[in-house]
Design a protein around this motif. Structure first.
Motif, mmCIF file in Angstrom:
data_model
loop_
_atom_site.group_PDB
_atom_site.id
_atom_site.type_symbol
_atom_site.label_atom_id
_atom_site.label_comp_id
_atom_site.label_asym_id
_atom_site.label_seq_id
_atom_site.Cartn_x
_atom_site.Cartn_y
_atom_site.Cartn_z
ATOM 1 N N VAL A 144 -77.955 24.042 -21.330
ATOM 2 C CA VAL A 144 -78.684 23.529 -22.493
ATOM 3 C C VAL A 144 -77.695 22.987 -23.519
ATOM 4 C CG1 VAL A 144 -80.093 24.223 -24.479
ATOM 5 C CG2 VAL A 144 -80.722 24.969 -22.179
ATOM 6 N N ASP A 145 -76.629 23.759 -23.767
ATOM 7 C CA ASP A 145 -75.623 23.324 -24.736
ATOM 8 C C ASP A 145 -74.894 22.071 -24.260
ATOM 9 O OD1 ASP A 145 -76.361 25.522 -26.220
ATOM 10 O OD2 ASP A 145 -74.683 26.760 -25.571
ATOM 11 N N LEU A 146 -74.610 21.995 -22.951
ATOM 12 C CA LEU A 146 -73.914 20.837 -22.392
ATOM 13 C C LEU A 146 -74.771 19.584 -22.510
ATOM 14 C CD1 LEU A 146 -71.627 19.504 -20.666
ATOM 15 C CD2 LEU A 146 -72.946 20.218 -18.663
ATOM 16 N N PHE A 147 -76.020 19.668 -22.039
ATOM 17 C CA PHE A 147 -76.879 18.485 -22.015
ATOM 18 C C PHE A 147 -77.441 18.148 -23.387
ATOM 19 C CE2 PHE A 147 -77.390 20.090 -17.563
ATOM 20 C CZ PHE A 147 -76.532 19.161 -17.019
ATOM 21 N N GLY A 148 -77.560 19.143 -24.239
ATOM 22 C CA GLY A 148 -78.108 18.901 -25.570
ATOM 23 C C GLY A 148 -77.042 18.661 -26.620
ATOM 24 N N GLY A 149 -75.778 18.695 -26.224
ATOM 25 C CA GLY A 149 -74.686 18.539 -27.183
ATOM 26 C C GLY A 149 -73.855 17.302 -26.911
ATOM 27 N N GLY A 150 -72.752 17.209 -27.579
ATOM 28 C CA GLY A 150 -71.889 16.037 -27.496
ATOM 29 C C GLY A 150 -71.102 15.917 -26.203
ATOM 30 N N GLU A 153 -71.560 13.173 -23.163
ATOM 31 C CA GLU A 153 -70.880 11.872 -23.146
ATOM 32 C C GLU A 153 -69.616 11.908 -22.286
ATOM 33 O OE1 GLU A 153 -72.097 9.206 -24.914
ATOM 34 O OE2 GLU A 153 -73.786 10.429 -25.566
ATOM 35 N N GLN A 154 -69.074 13.085 -22.044
ATOM 36 C CA GLN A 154 -67.833 13.222 -21.293
ATOM 37 C C GLN A 154 -68.058 13.527 -19.808
ATOM 38 O OE1 GLN A 154 -66.110 16.346 -23.634
ATOM 39 N NE2 GLN A 154 -64.998 14.899 -24.924
ATOM 40 N N LEU A 155 -69.310 13.673 -19.372
ATOM 41 C CA LEU A 155 -69.593 13.941 -17.962
ATOM 42 C C LEU A 155 -69.230 12.732 -17.112
ATOM 43 C CD1 LEU A 155 -73.023 15.799 -17.866
ATOM 44 C CD2 LEU A 155 -70.852 16.609 -16.964
ATOM 45 N N ARG A 156 -68.549 12.972 -16.004
ATOM 46 C CA ARG A 156 -68.126 11.889 -15.108
ATOM 47 C C ARG A 156 -68.290 12.333 -13.658
ATOM 48 N NH1 ARG A 156 -67.885 10.103 -19.526
ATOM 49 N NH2 ARG A 156 -66.337 8.719 -20.450
ATOM 50 N N VAL A 164 -67.907 14.097 -4.139
ATOM 51 C CA VAL A 164 -69.224 14.119 -4.780
ATOM 52 C C VAL A 164 -69.242 15.074 -5.975
ATOM 53 C CG1 VAL A 164 -70.434 13.482 -2.661
ATOM 54 C CG2 VAL A 164 -70.054 15.909 -3.191
ATOM 55 N N LEU A 165 -68.063 15.460 -6.482
ATOM 56 C CA LEU A 165 -67.982 16.418 -7.582
ATOM 57 C C LEU A 165 -68.021 15.711 -8.935
ATOM 58 C CD1 LEU A 165 -65.278 18.864 -6.196
ATOM 59 C CD2 LEU A 165 -67.770 18.962 -5.971
ATOM 60 N N TYR A 166 -68.373 16.507 -9.956
ATOM 61 C CA TYR A 166 -68.450 16.028 -11.333
ATOM 62 C C TYR A 166 -67.450 16.800 -12.186
ATOM 63 C CZ TYR A 166 -72.851 14.193 -9.657
ATOM 64 O OH TYR A 166 -73.802 13.534 -8.937
ATOM 65 N N PHE A 167 -67.116 16.247 -13.330
ATOM 66 C CA PHE A 167 -66.189 16.921 -14.239
ATOM 67 C C PHE A 167 -66.409 16.416 -15.653
ATOM 68 C CE2 PHE A 167 -64.136 13.063 -12.845
ATOM 69 C CZ PHE A 167 -63.482 12.584 -13.965
ATOM 70 N N LEU A 168 -65.822 17.154 -16.618
ATOM 71 C CA LEU A 168 -65.795 16.711 -18.009
ATOM 72 C C LEU A 168 -64.482 15.985 -18.236
ATOM 73 C CD1 LEU A 168 -67.150 19.692 -20.132
ATOM 74 C CD2 LEU A 168 -68.244 17.499 -19.703
ATOM 75 N N LYS A 169 -64.564 14.779 -18.707
ATOM 76 C CA LYS A 169 -63.362 13.980 -18.952
ATOM 77 C C LYS A 169 -62.724 14.485 -20.238
ATOM 78 C CE LYS A 169 -61.564 9.355 -19.168
ATOM 79 N NZ LYS A 169 -61.711 8.053 -18.560
ATOM 80 N N ASP A 170 -61.776 15.400 -20.067
ATOM 81 C CA ASP A 170 -61.126 16.023 -21.206
ATOM 82 C C ASP A 170 -59.811 15.346 -21.597
ATOM 83 O OD1 ASP A 170 -59.747 16.797 -18.966
ATOM 84 O OD2 ASP A 170 -59.901 18.951 -19.332
ATOM 85 N N HIS A 171 -59.479 14.274 -20.894
ATOM 86 C CA HIS A 171 -58.281 13.495 -21.199
ATOM 87 C C HIS A 171 -58.629 12.026 -20.962
ATOM 88 C CE1 HIS A 171 -54.273 11.724 -20.709
ATOM 89 N NE2 HIS A 171 -53.858 12.723 -21.458
ATOM 90 N N PRO A 172 -58.183 11.110 -21.805
ATOM 91 C CA PRO A 172 -58.574 9.702 -21.671
ATOM 92 C C PRO A 172 -58.241 9.075 -20.320
ATOM 93 C CG PRO A 172 -57.385 10.048 -23.741
ATOM 94 C CD PRO A 172 -57.349 11.337 -22.986
ATOM 95 N N ARG A 173 -57.196 9.547 -19.660
ATOM 96 C CA ARG A 173 -56.785 8.939 -18.391
ATOM 97 C C ARG A 173 -57.356 9.655 -17.169
ATOM 98 N NH1 ARG A 173 -50.539 7.597 -18.622
ATOM 99 N NH2 ARG A 173 -51.036 7.526 -16.420
ATOM 100 N N ARG A 174 -58.104 10.714 -17.371
ATOM 101 C CA ARG A 174 -58.619 11.472 -16.237
ATOM 102 C C ARG A 174 -59.724 10.689 -15.533
ATOM 103 N NH1 ARG A 174 -61.133 17.587 -16.052
ATOM 104 N NH2 ARG A 174 -61.274 17.656 -13.783
ATOM 105 N N GLU A 175 -59.613 10.547 -14.209
ATOM 106 C CA GLU A 175 -60.606 9.827 -13.414
ATOM 107 C C GLU A 175 -61.093 10.625 -12.209
ATOM 108 O OE1 GLU A 175 -61.971 7.003 -14.351
ATOM 109 O OE2 GLU A 175 -60.653 6.917 -16.101
ATOM 110 N N TRP A 176 -60.466 11.779 -11.947
ATOM 111 C CA TRP A 176 -60.795 12.566 -10.758
ATOM 112 C C TRP A 176 -61.094 14.011 -11.137
ATOM 113 C CZ3 TRP A 176 -56.098 9.711 -10.990
ATOM 114 C CH2 TRP A 176 -56.206 8.440 -10.422
ATOM 115 N N CYS A 177 -61.779 14.689 -10.245
ATOM 116 C CA CYS A 177 -62.130 16.080 -10.520
ATOM 117 C C CYS A 177 -60.926 17.002 -10.404
ATOM 118 C CB CYS A 177 -63.243 16.540 -9.573
ATOM 119 S SG CYS A 177 -62.752 16.604 -7.828
ATOM 120 N N SER A 178 -59.940 16.621 -9.582
ATOM 121 C CA SER A 178 -58.767 17.471 -9.375
ATOM 122 C C SER A 178 -57.557 16.612 -9.061
ATOM 123 C CB SER A 178 -59.015 18.441 -8.215
ATOM 124 O OG SER A 178 -59.098 17.708 -6.998
#
Length: 198
Positions: A144-150, A153-156, A164-178
């Protein structure tokens, strides 16, 4: 009872964290202690004046249901909080009754953090229902906090081939889950470039 007509008990509202704010409902006027929660109306007015600070909103209908039981429970909680604040500020041993009063009231929620003062103050996680259900509820709350909060916008989605994995883009250059997916993606690009030039 019209909520807008309720007079508070005069307890000061200083914007402190809610437990301290409640503890401050006992205050001094000209050196004499005053109880700001003498009646059901005082308790209702205190909750009305602080309702914007609670995670679960208190509606006018909720507040109109205030009773003698609420007065007794709120005063007991206030007194326990004041006692423990005094212990924390001045030192000494925490009275078991004050700790138990807080824990009794916090146990009314399906999950809570309980206070232990045996080896100094610390919080312990507890639940009144199946612990797996509690864990799922916690995940759902974070969702709820993830989808209802800011952070939404960082979900990728990972850009690595076949991932087929997802991640939060916590760095401007991050493009992969690992890092492994990043290495595979770079290797695939390198292979493709070399294959085209051969």
């Amino acid at each position: 009872m019209r909520l807008e007509d309720l007079q508070g008990g005069g307890a000061p509202l200083l914007g402190e964290p809610l437990p301290i704010e409640l503890g401050n409902a006992t205050y001094a006027v000209r050196g004499r202690l005053v109880d700001g929660l003498q009646t059901v109306e005082h308790v209702t007015a205190w909750f009305r004046d602080n309702r914007h600070r609670f995670a679960v909103p208190l509606t006018d209908e909720d507040l109109a249901l205030g009773s003698e039981r609420d007065l007794t429970a709120t005063r007991a909680l206030r007194d326990a909080v004041r006692t423990l604040i005094g212990v924390a500020v001045r030192g000494g041993d925490a009275p078991r009754e004050a700790v138990e009063t807080i824990n009794e009231q916090v146990r009314t929620a399906p999950r809570w953090r309980e206070l232990s003062w045996d080896e100094g103050p610390r919080a312990l996680a507890r639940a009144s229902v199946d612990h797996l259900a509690t864990a799922r509820a916690e995940i759902a709350q974070h969702a709820v906090d993830l989808f209802g909060g800011g952070e939404i916008e960082q979900l990728r989605a990972c850009h690595a081939p076949g991932c087929v994995l997802y991640f939060l883009k916590d760095h401007p250059r991050r493009e992969w889950c690992s890092a492994g997916c990043g290495n595979r993606a770079r290797a695939a690009r390198h292979y493709e470039r070399n294959r085209k030039t051969s």
